[in-house]
Design a protein around this motif. Structure first.
Motif, short mmCIF file in Angstrom:
data_model
loop_
_atom_site.label_atom_id
_atom_site.label_comp_id
_atom_site.label_asym_id
_atom_site.label_seq_id
_atom_site.Cartn_x
_atom_site.Cartn_y
_atom_site.Cartn_z
N ARG A 8 0.82 -1.20 0.00
CA ARG A 8 0.00 0.00 0.00
C ARG A 8 0.86 1.26 0.00
O ARG A 8 2.01 1.25 0.43
CB ARG A 8 -0.91 0.02 1.23
N GLU A 9 0.28 2.35 -0.48
CA GLU A 9 0.94 3.63 -0.38
C GLU A 9 1.15 3.97 1.10
O GLU A 9 0.32 3.61 1.94
CB GLU A 9 0.09 4.73 -1.03
N HIS A 10 2.22 4.65 1.38
CA HIS A 10 2.46 5.02 2.77
C HIS A 10 3.11 6.39 2.85
O HIS A 10 3.70 6.88 1.88
CB HIS A 10 3.32 3.98 3.49
N VAL A 11 2.97 7.00 4.01
CA VAL A 11 3.62 8.25 4.35
C VAL A 11 4.48 7.98 5.57
O VAL A 11 4.01 7.41 6.56
CB VAL A 11 2.58 9.35 4.65
N ALA A 12 5.75 8.38 5.52
CA ALA A 12 6.68 8.13 6.63
C ALA A 12 6.72 9.35 7.55
O ALA A 12 6.62 10.50 7.08
CB ALA A 12 8.08 7.83 6.11
N LEU A 13 6.87 9.10 8.84
CA LEU A 13 6.96 10.17 9.83
C LEU A 13 8.17 9.94 10.72
O LEU A 13 8.36 8.85 11.25
CB LEU A 13 5.68 10.23 10.67
N VAL A 14 9.00 10.98 10.87
CA VAL A 14 10.20 10.93 11.71
C VAL A 14 10.16 12.10 12.68
O VAL A 14 9.89 13.24 12.27
CB VAL A 14 11.49 11.00 10.87
N HIS A 213 -1.65 13.53 11.56
CA HIS A 213 -2.62 12.50 11.17
C HIS A 213 -3.75 13.10 10.34
O HIS A 213 -4.20 12.50 9.35
CB HIS A 213 -3.17 11.80 12.41
N ALA A 214 -4.22 14.28 10.74
CA ALA A 214 -5.28 14.93 9.98
C ALA A 214 -4.80 15.33 8.59
O ALA A 214 -5.54 15.22 7.60
CB ALA A 214 -5.78 16.16 10.74
N TYR A 215 -3.55 15.78 8.52
CA TYR A 215 -2.97 16.15 7.23
C TYR A 215 -2.92 14.94 6.29
O TYR A 215 -3.32 15.03 5.12
CB TYR A 215 -1.57 16.71 7.44
N TYR A 220 -3.54 12.44 1.75
CA TYR A 220 -3.24 11.10 1.22
C TYR A 220 -4.20 10.08 1.85
O TYR A 220 -3.78 9.24 2.65
CB TYR A 220 -1.79 10.72 1.54
N PRO A 221 -5.48 10.14 1.51
CA PRO A 221 -6.47 9.31 2.19
C PRO A 221 -6.28 7.80 2.02
O PRO A 221 -6.75 7.02 2.86
CB PRO A 221 -7.80 9.77 1.57
N GLN A 222 -5.57 7.39 0.98
CA GLN A 222 -5.38 5.96 0.74
C GLN A 222 -4.08 5.44 1.35
O GLN A 222 -3.79 4.23 1.27
CB GLN A 222 -5.36 5.68 -0.78
N ALA A 223 -3.30 6.31 1.93
CA ALA A 223 -1.97 5.91 2.42
C ALA A 223 -2.02 5.60 3.91
O ALA A 223 -2.77 6.21 4.67
CB ALA A 223 -0.96 7.02 2.15
#
Length: 262
Positions: A8-14, A213-215, A220-223
């Motif tokens: 799945r598409e993902h967004v990384a957070l550091v 998380h809201a952003y 990126y609703p599918q990520a």
């Protein structure tokens, strides 16, 4: 066909938290987290930075920010910063590595685009204690700003010149990264003041007030959001392992935060 979670598409957070430099935030410590954030067979849709730092070393701030940008440009991945409690001085420098900057709360603090150095003078202390200090040097200026000697005008002028050069580089960096978005004059933006989120928004230092998380949910609703840990050791563990150096780090962070009212 239903995709497996790693497909799945993902967004990384550091997270980038604490004083920059010394035993605090350093590139060598956070590099593995960014290698993971930008790596993998499927690049992330975006990399989010959660910044909570009152500042620290200009050199280390520059190194971390440049390395983040290098990976972002190579992978063509957008970077979005979220200032938690404070992104001031070097902390704002880190936030400016992002393509967009958001404050996480109206109470988040940004700015402090300036340079400061501080220390103590112990002139005459050793004489009162009956202690003889013995120092041998080669080089006329090797003892500049020695805390056991009176300050000299030439040394103050030298330090002021060094600070001016760092300040100019900081200003140029912010102007470059925030080109077209800064709205205040230089005297307002770059005098070392800090600002709450709303004022920062008015001045163009941030692009809005939003939570990560809201952003992600909106942009990126599918990520899926992939949190990549760059853990900071608990205070007790750092003190036990680091001794006086770790204690000095905690005192430095407390002083930096106190300077901006935290």
């Amino acid at each position: 066909m239903k995709l497996k979670f790693w497909q799945r598409e993902h967004v990384a957070l550091v997270r980038l938290e604490g004083v920059i430099g010394g035993r605090g935030l350093k590139w060598e410590k956070v590099r593995p987290a960014f290698d993971r954030a930008f790596g993998g067979r499927r690049p992330p849709r975006a990399v989010l930075l959660v910044v909570n730092s009152p500042g620290g070393s200009p050199m280390e701030s520059d190194v971390i920010a440049r390395e983040i940008r290098r990976r972002a440009d190579e992978k063509k991945v957008p970077v979005i910063a979220f200032v938690e409690q404070v992104g001031a001085s070097g902390g704002y420098w880190l936030a400016c590595a992002a393509d967009e900057i958001f404050a996480m709360s109206p109470m988040s603090i940004v700015g402090s685009i300036g340079v400061v150095s501080a220390g103590f003078g112990f002139v005459g202390l050793l004489d009162r204690l009956g202690v003889e200090r013995r120092v041998l040097t080669q080089g006329t200026n090797k003892m500049r700003l020695d805390p056991f000697q009176p300050q000299q005008d030439k040394d103050r002028e030298w330090l002021a010149g060094l600070q001016a050069d760092i300040h100019a580089a900081f200003i140029a960096y912010v102007k470059g990264r925030r080109a077209g978005r800064l709205k205040g004059d230089d005297d307002t933006l770059f005098n070392g003041d800090v600002f709450l989120a709303q004022k920062g928004l008015e001045l163009g230092l941030v692009d809005g007030v939003e939570l990560p998380h809201a952003y992600v949910k909106q942009r990126y609703p599918q990520a899926r959001l992939r949190v990549i840990q760059a853990p900071r050791r608990p205070l007790l563990a750092r003190l036990l392992r680091g001794g006086t150096d770790a204690l000095a780090e905690e005192m430095t962070e407390a002083l930096l935060r106190a300077r901006i009212g935290l």
